[in-house]
Design an enzyme around this catalytic site. Structure first.
Site, PDB file in Angstrom:
ATOM      1  N   ASP A   1      57.511  42.378  64.703  1.00 62.52           N
ATOM      2  CA  ASP A   1      56.958  43.682  65.091  1.00 62.52           C
ATOM      3  C   ASP A   1      57.914  44.828  64.847  1.00 62.52           C
ATOM      4  OD1 ASP A   1      54.448  42.854  66.063  1.00 62.52           O
ATOM      5  OD2 ASP A   1      55.481  41.934  67.739  1.00 62.52           O
TER       6      ASP A   1
ATOM      7  N   HIS B   1      62.143  37.012  71.434  1.00 66.24           N
ATOM      8  CA  HIS B   1      60.937  36.236  71.192  1.00 66.24           C
ATOM      9  C   HIS B   1      60.998  34.994  72.055  1.00 66.24           C
ATOM     10  CE1 HIS B   1      57.850  33.949  69.080  1.00 66.24           C
ATOM     11  NE2 HIS B   1      57.419  35.124  68.658  1.00 66.24           N
TER      12      HIS B   1
HETATM   13  N1  ACO Z   1      65.338  44.004  75.622  1.00 60.75           N
HETATM   14  C1  ACO Z   1      66.271  43.767  76.565  1.00 60.75           C
HETATM   15  N2  ACO Z   1      66.448  42.571  77.167  1.00 60.75           N
HETATM   16  C2  ACO Z   1      65.654  41.561  76.798  1.00 60.75           C
HETATM   17  C3  ACO Z   1      64.647  41.723  75.814  1.00 60.75           C
HETATM   18  C4  ACO Z   1      64.517  43.000  75.215  1.00 60.75           C
HETATM   19  N3  ACO Z   1      63.596  43.220  74.272  1.00 60.75           N
HETATM   20  N4  ACO Z   1      63.991  40.561  75.638  1.00 60.75           N
HETATM   21  C5  ACO Z   1      64.552  39.685  76.482  1.00 60.75           C
HETATM   22  N5  ACO Z   1      65.573  40.285  77.178  1.00 60.75           N
HETATM   23  C6  ACO Z   1      66.456  39.642  78.144  1.00 60.75           C
HETATM   24  C7  ACO Z   1      65.776  39.370  79.471  1.00 60.75           C
HETATM   25  O1  ACO Z   1      65.933  40.450  80.377  1.00 60.75           O
HETATM   26  C8  ACO Z   1      66.520  38.127  79.925  1.00 60.75           C
HETATM   27  O2  ACO Z   1      67.778  38.533  80.402  1.00 60.75           O
HETATM   28  P1  ACO Z   1      68.500  37.734  81.629  1.00 60.75           P
HETATM   29  O3  ACO Z   1      68.704  36.335  81.130  1.00 60.75           O
HETATM   30  O4  ACO Z   1      69.752  38.482  81.877  1.00 60.75           O
HETATM   31  O5  ACO Z   1      67.522  37.801  82.783  1.00 60.75           O
HETATM   32  C9  ACO Z   1      66.754  37.360  78.636  1.00 60.75           C
HETATM   33  O6  ACO Z   1      66.805  38.368  77.600  1.00 60.75           O
HETATM   34  C10 ACO Z   1      65.664  36.331  78.305  1.00 60.75           C
HETATM   35  O7  ACO Z   1      64.432  37.005  78.257  1.00 60.75           O
HETATM   36  P2  ACO Z   1      63.036  36.435  78.788  1.00 60.75           P
HETATM   37  O8  ACO Z   1      62.253  37.554  79.384  1.00 60.75           O
HETATM   38  O9  ACO Z   1      63.279  35.234  79.638  1.00 60.75           O
HETATM   39  O10 ACO Z   1      62.377  35.974  77.455  1.00 60.75           O
HETATM   40  P3  ACO Z   1      60.866  35.596  77.285  1.00 60.75           P
HETATM   41  O11 ACO Z   1      60.836  34.453  76.357  1.00 60.75           O
HETATM   42  O12 ACO Z   1      60.176  35.420  78.586  1.00 60.75           O
HETATM   43  O13 ACO Z   1      60.259  36.927  76.634  1.00 60.75           O
HETATM   44  C11 ACO Z   1      59.526  38.535  75.051  1.00 60.75           C
HETATM   45  C12 ACO Z   1      60.041  37.081  75.286  1.00 60.75           C
HETATM   46  C13 ACO Z   1      58.311  38.804  75.951  1.00 60.75           C
HETATM   47  C14 ACO Z   1      59.084  38.656  73.600  1.00 60.75           C
HETATM   48  C15 ACO Z   1      60.687  39.505  75.364  1.00 60.75           C
HETATM   49  O14 ACO Z   1      61.794  39.245  74.536  1.00 60.75           O
HETATM   50  C16 ACO Z   1      60.251  40.972  75.220  1.00 60.75           C
HETATM   51  O15 ACO Z   1      59.678  41.550  76.150  1.00 60.75           O
HETATM   52  N6  ACO Z   1      60.518  41.601  74.021  1.00 60.75           N
HETATM   53  C17 ACO Z   1      60.075  42.953  73.766  1.00 60.75           C
HETATM   54  C18 ACO Z   1      58.605  42.951  73.407  1.00 60.75           C
HETATM   55  C19 ACO Z   1      58.347  42.402  71.999  1.00 60.75           C
HETATM   56  O16 ACO Z   1      59.010  42.761  71.054  1.00 60.75           O
HETATM   57  N7  ACO Z   1      57.339  41.517  71.923  1.00 60.75           N
HETATM   58  C20 ACO Z   1      56.897  40.956  70.626  1.00 60.75           C
HETATM   59  C21 ACO Z   1      56.983  39.479  70.636  1.00 60.75           C
HETATM   60  S1  ACO Z   1      56.619  38.881  69.012  1.00 60.75           S
HETATM   61  C22 ACO Z   1      54.930  38.838  68.871  1.00 60.75           C
HETATM   62  O17 ACO Z   1      54.168  38.870  69.800  1.00 60.75           O
HETATM   63  C23 ACO Z   1      54.451  38.744  67.479  1.00 60.75           C
END
Ligand code: ACO
Length: 442
Positions: A376, A318
């Site tokens: 979610d 998140h």
């Molecule tokens: N699976 C694997 N790796 C992940 C995930 C994931 N679900 N989420 C983040 N990471 C990793 C990224 O690759 C990154 O790794 P790195 O540092 O080695 O490059 C690190 O964790 C940080 O992630 P960011 O992308 O910088 O986090 P950001 O805050 O931009 O993204 C998001 C947040 C979009 C929710 C992301 O975690 C994601 O895509 N999750 C899956 C989709 C999801 O569940 N969304 C629901 C959000 S809640 C809502 O809307 C109610």
């Protein structure tokens, strides 16, 4: 302190000095503080002072407004609306109380609640001509595409509540949006599966009425189970508002130009549709279906960790919560209750989800990056057990979030500091080029 008095930030005595190394020039920037949470450096006159912008794609360090609606501490896993913990609201109140709280600043007393419920109940019907709009959509249209279109069209039906400078009209539009969204969502569903439209019933509460409009058919009344309607209500509470997320910021940005509330909420629905935001619970179920069985979990965990693979573990991570999403904790409990009430306690998908959660939480990749299950992860499982197809998941999220969008939109319109939203950019395209006539181009 009442919510009204807390509505604006405080300019502290504290300042931050910015030194431009190249010239040695210094600039004093004021520090603003809210009620709780991090302070903010006021950069509003930075460009005028220095000729430079700040650069913050994704707004990870930028506060775009003052707001007294929702407080989140992502590191501690805290979510509060108007000061009340989400766990207390989910356990001890209902969605109508939360709507009242978000819109008006305080929890209602018994008389205020009865009046509010009456108002919402009496706005649930939609203009009969609006029904014809549905028939213009293809039968196989995704219900979100219908929702976004029909919500935008509300401004063509309710002209008497589009004057945003009129406080009464703003409130009527807010009530209409909260009340009509379940009806529109249920109509979108009924249309997509070819069943007759079901009209709202004023003797049912908000969640029951939505379940009735979604699942009953003329030939057979839907049997409302109290555990299921309570879980529905709880899902609505947990999704009611979440500070300045992508869809809420979209609503505010659209509204900052003075657009009418129906158009603004349609914009919010569009933003919510994306899989990184509201589309995630649908993506969780699709992912669980793709994983299929517990023995394939390691393969998918490895894919999620592989930077060359676009696959991400849906329902994990998140932008703000770097701890357990408090909404996920509440829903995890609801999942057990509802699955037991529906007699699907041995749901294999839930079993698979629990194993996936356990494996991920024990993996250093997820631990180091503080990637915990978000709301979610559980809402998809719960909604599936309640009988909703995956295509309706984001629709339900939009239905619940409408109150948050509306309350945030109202707060923005009523804020004297409000200006049209207009971010700047760091231009990286070509510098000035001499125009080449067609004959001279290669
Ligand atoms: N699976 C694997 N790796 C992940 C995930 C994931 N679900 N989420 C983040 N990471 C990793 C990224 O690759 C990154 O790794 P790195 O540092 O080695 O490059 C690190 O964790 C940080 O992630 P960011 O992308 O910088 O986090 P950001 O805050 O931009 O993204 C998001 C947040 C979009 C929710 C992301 O975690 C994601 O895509 N999750 C899956 C989709 C999801 O569940 N969304 C629901 C959000 S809640 C809502 O809307 C109610």
């Amino acid at each position: 302190m009442t919510a009204e008095r807390a509505a604006s930030h405080v300019e502290t005595e504290e300042t931050v000095t910015l030194t431009i190394d190249k010239t040695g020039e210094t600039h004093q920037l004021r520090v603003l503080s809210g009620t709780t949470g991090p302070s903010a450096i006021d950069v509003r006159d930075l460009y005028a002072q220095t000729g430079m912008f700040t650069y913050d794609p994704g707004f990870t360090s930028t506060a775009s407004c003052d707001s007294s609606l929702t407080y989140i501490d992502g590191d501690a896993g805290i979510l509060r609306h108007r000061g009340y913990a989400i766990e207390d609201l989910a356990e001890h109140s209902d969605f109508m109380e939360v709507c009242y709280l978000l819109l008006n600043g305080d929890l209602p007393n018994a008389k205020q609640k009865a009046k509010f419920e009456h108002t919402i109940t009496n706005h649930t019907m939609v203009h009969e001509q609006l029904m014809y709009l549905f028939r213009g959509f293809r039968r196989d249209a995704h219900p979100m595409s219908i929702l976004v279109g029909v919500t935008g069209a509300l401004s063509a039906f309710y002209h008497d509540s589009t004057d945003i400078s009129d406080a009464h009209q703003r409130m009527v539009a807010s009530h209409r949006l909260i009340a009509k969204m379940p009806t529109i969502a249920a109509l979108a569903y009924k249309y997509s599966i070819g069943q007759p439209f079901v009209y709202p019933r004023n003797d049912l509460n908000f969640a029951e009425n939505f379940l009735h409009m979604t699942f009953s058919v003329p030939a057979e009344e839907y049997r409302l189970l109290p555990e299921v309607s309570r879980a529905m209500d709880r899902i609505f509470i947990l999704h009611a508002d979440h500070e300045q997320n992508a869809s809420t910021s979209t609503v505010r940005l659209a509204g900052s130009s003075g657009a009418n509330p129906f158009a603004c909420i349609a914009a919010g629905i569009s933003s919510l549709w994306g899989p990184a935001h509201g589309g995630a619970n649908e993506a969780v179920l699709n992912m669980l279906g793709e994983i299929g069985s517990k023995d394939r979990i390691p393969e998918f965990i490895a894919r999620a960790k592989d930077k060359d693979d676009p696959f991400r573990l849906m329902g994990f991570g998140h932008r703000v919560y770097k701890n357990y999403d408090p909404r996920a904790t509440v829903l995890r409990k609801s999942c057990d209750e509802v699955l037991a009430a529906l007699g699907v306690g041995d749901e294999p998908l839930l079993d698979l989800a629990m194993e996936l959660e356990k494996t991920a939480l024990a993996d250093p990749y997820f631990v180091e990056r503080k990637l915990f299950p978000n709301v979610d992860f559980y809402s998809g499982i719960l909604l599936k057990a309640m009988g909703f197809p995956t295509s309706m998941f984001t629709v339900l999220f939009a239905l619940a979030r409408t109150v948050g969008w509306v309350a945030q939109w109202k707060e923005m319109v009523e804020d004297p500091k409000q200006r049209i939203g207009r971010p700047r950019q760091l231009y990286v395209g070509p510098d000035e080029r001499k125009f080449v006539p067609m004959a001279g181009r290669r």
